[in-house]
Design an enzyme around this catalytic site. Structure first.
Site, PDB file in Angstrom:
ATOM      1  N   SER A 148      29.747   5.669  15.961  1.00 33.20           N
ATOM      2  CA  SER A 148      28.977   6.324  17.021  1.00 33.20           C
ATOM      3  C   SER A 148      27.515   5.878  17.055  1.00 33.20           C
ATOM      4  O   SER A 148      26.846   6.017  18.075  1.00 33.20           O
ATOM      5  CB  SER A 148      29.051   7.842  16.859  1.00 33.20           C
ATOM      6  OG  SER A 148      28.662   8.201  15.549  1.00 33.20           O
ATOM      7  N   ASP A 388      21.411  17.542  13.760  1.00 30.38           N
ATOM      8  CA  ASP A 388      22.046  16.234  13.579  1.00 30.38           C
ATOM      9  C   ASP A 388      20.930  15.226  13.292  1.00 30.38           C
ATOM     10  O   ASP A 388      20.168  14.862  14.194  1.00 30.38           O
ATOM     11  CB  ASP A 388      22.808  15.877  14.860  1.00 30.38           C
ATOM     12  CG  ASP A 388      23.419  14.477  14.829  1.00 30.38           C
ATOM     13  OD1 ASP A 388      23.052  13.671  13.939  1.00 30.38           O
ATOM     14  OD2 ASP A 388      24.252  14.178  15.699  1.00 30.38           O
ATOM     15  N   HIS A 391      22.315  10.795  14.422  1.00 29.62           N
ATOM     16  CA  HIS A 391      22.266  10.153  15.742  1.00 29.62           C
ATOM     17  C   HIS A 391      20.851  10.204  16.312  1.00 29.62           C
ATOM     18  O   HIS A 391      20.019  10.979  15.845  1.00 29.62           O
ATOM     19  CB  HIS A 391      23.271  10.838  16.676  1.00 29.62           C
ATOM     20  CG  HIS A 391      24.690  10.692  16.187  1.00 29.62           C
ATOM     21  ND1 HIS A 391      25.337  11.666  15.479  1.00 29.62           N
ATOM     22  CD2 HIS A 391      25.546   9.652  16.279  1.00 29.62           C
ATOM     23  CE1 HIS A 391      26.555  11.247  15.157  1.00 29.62           C
ATOM     24  NE2 HIS A 391      26.711  10.019  15.620  1.00 29.62           N
TER      25      HIS A 391
END
Ligand SMILES: *[C@@H]1O[C@H](CO)[C@@H](O)[C@H](O)[C@H]1NC(C)=O
Ligand SMILES: *[C@@H]1O[C@H](CO)[C@@H](O)[C@H](O)[C@H]1NC(C)=O
Ligand SMILES: *[C@@H]1O[C@H](CO)[C@@H](O)[C@H](O)[C@H]1NC(C)=O
Ligand SMILES: *[C@@H]1O[C@H](CO)[C@@H](O)[C@H](O)[C@H]1NC(C)=O
Ligand SMILES: *[C@@H]1O[C@H](CO)[C@@H](O)[C@H](O)[C@H]1NC(C)=O
Ligand SMILES: *[C@@H]1O[C@H](CO)[C@@H](O)[C@H](O)[C@H]1NC(C)=O
Ligand SMILES: *[C@@H]1O[C@H](CO)[C@@H](O)[C@H](O)[C@H]1NC(C)=O
Ligand SMILES: *[C@@H]1O[C@H](CO)[C@@H](O)[C@H](O)[C@H]1NC(C)=O
Length: 416
Positions: A148, A388, A391
């Site tokens: 990702s 998070d 990311h």
């Protein structure tokens, strides 16, 4: 003041905290989610590029200022405030951005993280020019392969180029494990391919795979690599999925038997499998290959500010002192160096780890998604559990990775 004992440093090097598990789960749910809401009404004919009209190669002017001098290490430098040339696009100007990365729209109130420009110490990076990039990609495919994090780099590249293409002449489709952006008039595509370990694993199905019971086939890559054959420009990356526990279940050779491997050993074996494919399949005349080093995480604020007990949440400025977090494993970096160093095919390293290490302010934090949904107010108020710090927001740090990639491609173009 109470001080909390920091976790074992040695383990810190190797293991991301349990929180990561949930993030990885989310990452996957995202893939499911994205694949369900395919954007626009694009036919398979568009995808196959059946009606590109003219194929005229226009010369690109590359001025002296756009050339990175030999020997300049563009990965060494600092972030400088530049709200004039950064960012290259906005959340509103790029409709291809997924909700996962649009931090401002998701409630982030500071926007300075969009206004930093990477300045190498010994030279300048060429200013990104979407028309030049598209011209260099004419009749070509550029593919990002990985997890990702790579998907973020793909999203960034699409946003960097899409504004110069007329509506109706561009399209984005999802055909798991791929996402394909096409610029029709250039017969060019920018693609993303989901392969979180590069080699085969039980996490390869882009929309349905186990997370906790992961296992990796360290000597198998063909199921993926057949879809990489002949791609003009390949950019590989794989890291965070390996770093869940110090050991990982894997198979290697015969007899076919699942066993627990030390992650550093497993990574080495997987990279060797990948390298063998590169040697066997890449034609250095017509294809270019890049490998991106690990994207850093900012999970423990005491690493950059002693005495604190948070993570990347609330961070609004880059780190200005020398800094390398324990999440960026040096054994793995060493493996990357060894494997690339021994290859006969030239694979260029995009060594983005250090420059991204400084950007504790660049992560999605609580302004991203969890299980395909934006965080609730309650979740947002609990950043220790929900932030998070893996990311990145867009526009943001991955744009710089792409500017560096662009610099390399421009260099090749001029010397070809
Ligand atoms: C850009 O940054 C400068 C210096 O911090 C500031 O004075 C100026 O208002 C900013 N411009 C915009 C458009 O944000
Ligand atoms: C269009 O791009 C594809 C993929 O890169 C390439 O194989 C094909 O030759 C291109 N078409 C023309 C007419 O150049
Ligand atoms: C690779 O593909 C073959 C044939 O489709 C399949 O049997 C095998 O399970 C796949 N391997 C992995 C690791 O998915
Ligand atoms: C997902 O994979 C599991 C295990 O392979 C399978 O049992 C299940 O039916 C799959 N779910 C969907 C929605 O395809
Ligand atoms: C490997 O798989 C076995 C059997 O499923 C499991 O008990 C063990 O915890 C796994 N090891 C790791 C490191 O995940
Ligand atoms: C894995 O290998 C590395 C490097 O050889 C070593 O430093 C580390 O202690 C090993 N880890 C485990 C859990 O065996
Ligand atoms: C985040 O910053 C805000 C405003 O500066 C402050 O009120 C809040 O306490 C901070 N939260 C954490 C968890 O550090
Ligand atoms: C990447 O750069 C860092 C310093 O910024 C260096 O320590 C590391 O060895 C480099 N990695 C490789 C594979 O050359």
């Amino acid at each position: 003041m109470t001080t909390q004992a920091p976790p074992d440093r040695r383990l810190g090097q190797l293991i991301f905290p349990v929180a990561l598990t949930s993030l990885l789960v989310l990452g996957m749910v995202r893939v499911v989610f994205e694949s369900l809401k395919s954007r626009g009404n694009v036919s398979i004919l568009d995808l196959l590029g059946s009606h590109h009209s003219r194929v005229v190669k226009l010369p690109i002017m590359v001025s002296d200022e756009e050339v990175i001098p030999d020997g300049c290490n563009v990965f060494e430098g600092k972030w400088i405030w530049d709200n004039v040339s950064a960012p290259h696009y906005t959340e509103d100007s790029c409709s291809y951005l997924v909700k996962q990365v649009t931090c401002k729209r998701n409630g982030r109130t500071d926007s300075e993280y969009q206004n930093w420009r990477w300045q190498p110490s010994a030279c300048n990076l060429p200013r990104f020019n979407a028309l030049k990039l598209l011209e260099m990609l004419r009749n070509k495919r550029l593919m990002f392969v990985g997890d990702s994090i790579q998907r973020g780099m793909f999203d960034s590249m699409v946003c960097l180029v899409q504004s110069v293409i007329a509506d109706g002449k561009k399209s984005l489709v999802r055909i798991p494990p791929r996402k394909i952006f096409r610029a029709e008039e250039y017969n060019a595509s920018i693609e993303y391919y989901w392969a979180p370990f590069l080699v085969e694993s039980n996490s390869d199905h882009a929309t349905n795979h186990t997370v906790l019971k992961r296992f990796v086939k360290l000597d198998s890559i063909d199921n993926h690599s057949k879809q990489w054959e002949g791609v003009d420009i390949l950019v590989f990356e794989s890291y965070v999925w390996w770093m869940y526990k110090p050991l990982i279940n894997a198979t290697y050779g015969f007899p076919y038997k699942v066993g627990e491997y030390n992650v550093t050993t497993a990574y080495k074996l997987a990279m060797q499998t990948w390298a063998n494919w590169i040697e066997k399949s890449i034609s250095p005349i017509t294809q270019k290959v890049f490998f991106m080093s690990m994207s850093p995480t900012h999970l423990w604020s005491w690493e950059w500010e002693a005495g604190t007990d948070g993570n990347c949440f609330n961070e609004t400025r880059p780190i200005e002192k020398p800094y390398w977090g324990t999440g960026s494993n040096l054994d793995i970096m060493g493996t990357i160096k060894n494997v690339l160093g021994k290859l006969k095919v030239n694979v260029r390293l995009l060594n983005i780890t250090q420059l991204s290490e400084f950007r504790k302010d660049g992560h999605t934090s609580v302004y991203g998604e969890r299980k395909g949904k934006l965080l609730t107010r309650e979740q947002r108020s609990d950043p220790k559990t929900y932030a998070d710090c893996i990311h990145w927001c867009l526009p943001g740090v991955p744009d710089t990775w792409n500017e560096i990639l662009y610099g390399h491609l421009l260099q090749d173009y001029r010397t070809s």
